[in-house]
Write an enzyme that holds these catalytic residues in place. Structure first.
Site, short mmCIF file in Angstrom:
data_model
loop_
_atom_site.label_atom_id
_atom_site.label_comp_id
_atom_site.label_asym_id
_atom_site.label_seq_id
_atom_site.Cartn_x
_atom_site.Cartn_y
_atom_site.Cartn_z
N CYS A 1 -7.36 35.16 8.98
CA CYS A 1 -7.84 36.16 9.95
C CYS A 1 -8.34 35.49 11.22
O CYS A 1 -8.14 36.00 12.33
CB CYS A 1 -8.94 37.00 9.32
SG CYS A 1 -8.35 38.21 8.12
N GLU B 1 -23.81 48.24 -4.58
CA GLU B 1 -24.45 46.94 -4.40
C GLU B 1 -25.10 46.85 -3.02
O GLU B 1 -26.23 46.36 -2.88
CB GLU B 1 -23.42 45.82 -4.56
CG GLU B 1 -22.96 45.59 -5.98
CD GLU B 1 -24.03 44.92 -6.84
OE1 GLU B 1 -24.83 44.15 -6.29
OE2 GLU B 1 -24.05 45.17 -8.05
N GLN B 2 -24.40 47.31 -2.00
CA GLN B 2 -24.98 47.29 -0.65
C GLN B 2 -26.23 48.16 -0.59
O GLN B 2 -27.25 47.76 -0.01
CB GLN B 2 -23.95 47.81 0.36
CG GLN B 2 -22.88 46.81 0.73
CD GLN B 2 -21.99 47.33 1.84
OE1 GLN B 2 -21.85 48.54 2.06
NE2 GLN B 2 -21.36 46.42 2.57
N GLY C 1 -27.88 46.92 5.45
CA GLY C 1 -29.08 47.38 6.14
C GLY C 1 -29.51 46.58 7.34
O GLY C 1 -30.61 46.79 7.87
N TYR D 1 -21.57 41.72 8.53
CA TYR D 1 -20.22 41.42 8.07
C TYR D 1 -19.21 41.96 9.09
O TYR D 1 -18.20 42.55 8.73
CB TYR D 1 -20.01 42.04 6.69
CG TYR D 1 -18.80 41.55 5.93
CD1 TYR D 1 -18.28 40.28 6.08
CD2 TYR D 1 -18.17 42.40 5.01
CE1 TYR D 1 -17.18 39.85 5.37
CE2 TYR D 1 -17.07 41.99 4.29
CZ TYR D 1 -16.57 40.71 4.48
OH TYR D 1 -15.46 40.30 3.77
#
Length: 371
Positions: A342, A189-190, A167, A125
């Site tokens: 963005c 959550e990650q 990860g 991300y």
């Protein structure tokens, strides 16, 4: 006195944008209240009006690119929303221990179904490295390998990943370079996903604030996390990294950067996407690392973030028929505006992407750059 519409039309003309035109940057106005909203609330009003369906653009990224290239954001810089955002940042440490988890809860703890729908197989991300490729998956793998090579990873190294995300780096580095990785995140959550993603590898992941880090590491990576640290905490952040890095180690900081020093984020981004976030400047980073690190290498490939964001939007848009089971149309417009605005901002070189390599005492004989 000129009407709000006349004022806004005059500004848009400077950017080569026409209301009702057929070029990519041109817009359509569905609600005349848009003009007063933009004058009163600036970029926050513009973004919220898009979420509410008050206007559309033939191409949001092209519109934002034109607007920022013409510096129209400076024309409406003084408004109620920006005043409130700056005042909060001045009086409050928006990235303190108690507030730092807000962005994890509101953004990163959104379902992994959402993120895996538009990210690459490594769940990156952050900006891809689009050198000699237009493929997002290839660009993200190239980015990961670039990081590993810049850190001079070798088998047996113990690596700290500050802000480990889902990860992706931990898995890549452990599998390809034979290192052990300790990763931290504030997103539950990650963490849940990342533990399963890296199962069976020499990877240890935990829910932890960077301020609580301890231990020593051969190499340290911080990829896409520094944007959440905040200027009031920059010095502390680098002090922690200095404490955890071996004397002959390397620290790579991968972060979006601002061309000017600010103390708060864009009001719309702060409210809807990354609460408490802010982008560092060259000067702010320089001041924060002074006396702690030697700057070995500073690599800017911010132009690649445009390609990254456009690829993410294409994936998100394609996946929307399945995602709409969990999210409404306003969420779609919010994420469309986020990703495409963005992209336009990076295209206008309004923001940058830096990979900075730091050492504690200077690399003997000099550091050899990798690009």
């Amino acid at each position: 006195m000129a009407s709000a519409r006349t004022l806004v039309e005059g500004l848009l003309k400077k950017a080569g944008v026409t209301i009702g035109g057929d070029r990519p940057q041109d817009i359509v106005v569905h609600d005349e209240r848009l003009f007063n909203r933009v004058i009163r609330y600036g970029t926050l009003g513009l973004g919220e009006a898009y979420m509410d369906g008050w206007w559309d653009a033939n191409s949001v990224d092209a519109f934002i690119h034109k607007v920022l290239t013409a510096h129209l954001d400076k024309e409406i810089e003084i408004n109620l929303a920006s005043f409130i955002t700056i005042a909060k940042a001045f009086f409050i440490n928006l990235q303190s221990r108690s507030l730092a988890t807000r962005v994890a809860r509101e953004h990163y703890d959104l379902s992994t179904k959402l993120y895996t729908a538009f990210l690459d197989p490594h769940n990156q991300y952050t900006c891809g490295y689009f050198k000699d490729t237009d493929d997002l998956n290839v660009a993200q793998e190239q980015k990961l390998d670039l990081i590993c090579k810049k850190l001079k990873l070798k088998a047996g190294d113990r690596v700290l990943d500050i802000g480990c995300g889902w990860g992706g780096f931990a898995k890549y580095a452990a599998e390809r370079y034979g290192v052990s990785v300790v990763g931290i995140t504030l997103s539950k959550e990650q963490l849940e996903y990342a533990k399963e993603f890296t199962k069976g590898l020499d990877v240890e992941l935990c829910l932890q604030d960077y301020r609580d880090l301890d231990g020593t590491f051969d190499k340290i990576l911080s990829c896409g996390m520094f944007e959440h640290v905040g200027v009031k905490n920059y010095r502390k952040y680098f002090e922690v990294a200095n404490r955890c890095l071996k004397d002959d180690g390397l620290f790579l900081l991968h972060t979006i950067g601002n061309n000017c020093s600010v103390r708060a984020a864009n009001p719309w981004i702060d409210k809807y996407i990354f609460p408490g976030g802010m982008l560092p400047s060259v000067a702010q980073i320089g001041e924060a690392v002074e006396g702690l690190f030697v700057m070995e290498d500073w690599h800017n490939f911010g132009a690649y973030y445009d390609k990254t964001l456009m690829a993410w939007f294409r994936n998100f848009d394609s996946a929307w028929p399945k995602l709409r089971e969990d999210y409404d149309e306003r969420f779609y417009r919010m994420w469309k505006y986020y990703l495409l605005s963005c992209a336009g901002a990076f295209r206008a070189r309004h923001m940058e992407l830096w990979q900075i390599v730091l050492s504690k005492n200077g690399v003997p004989g000099g550091y050899r750059s990798v690009h």
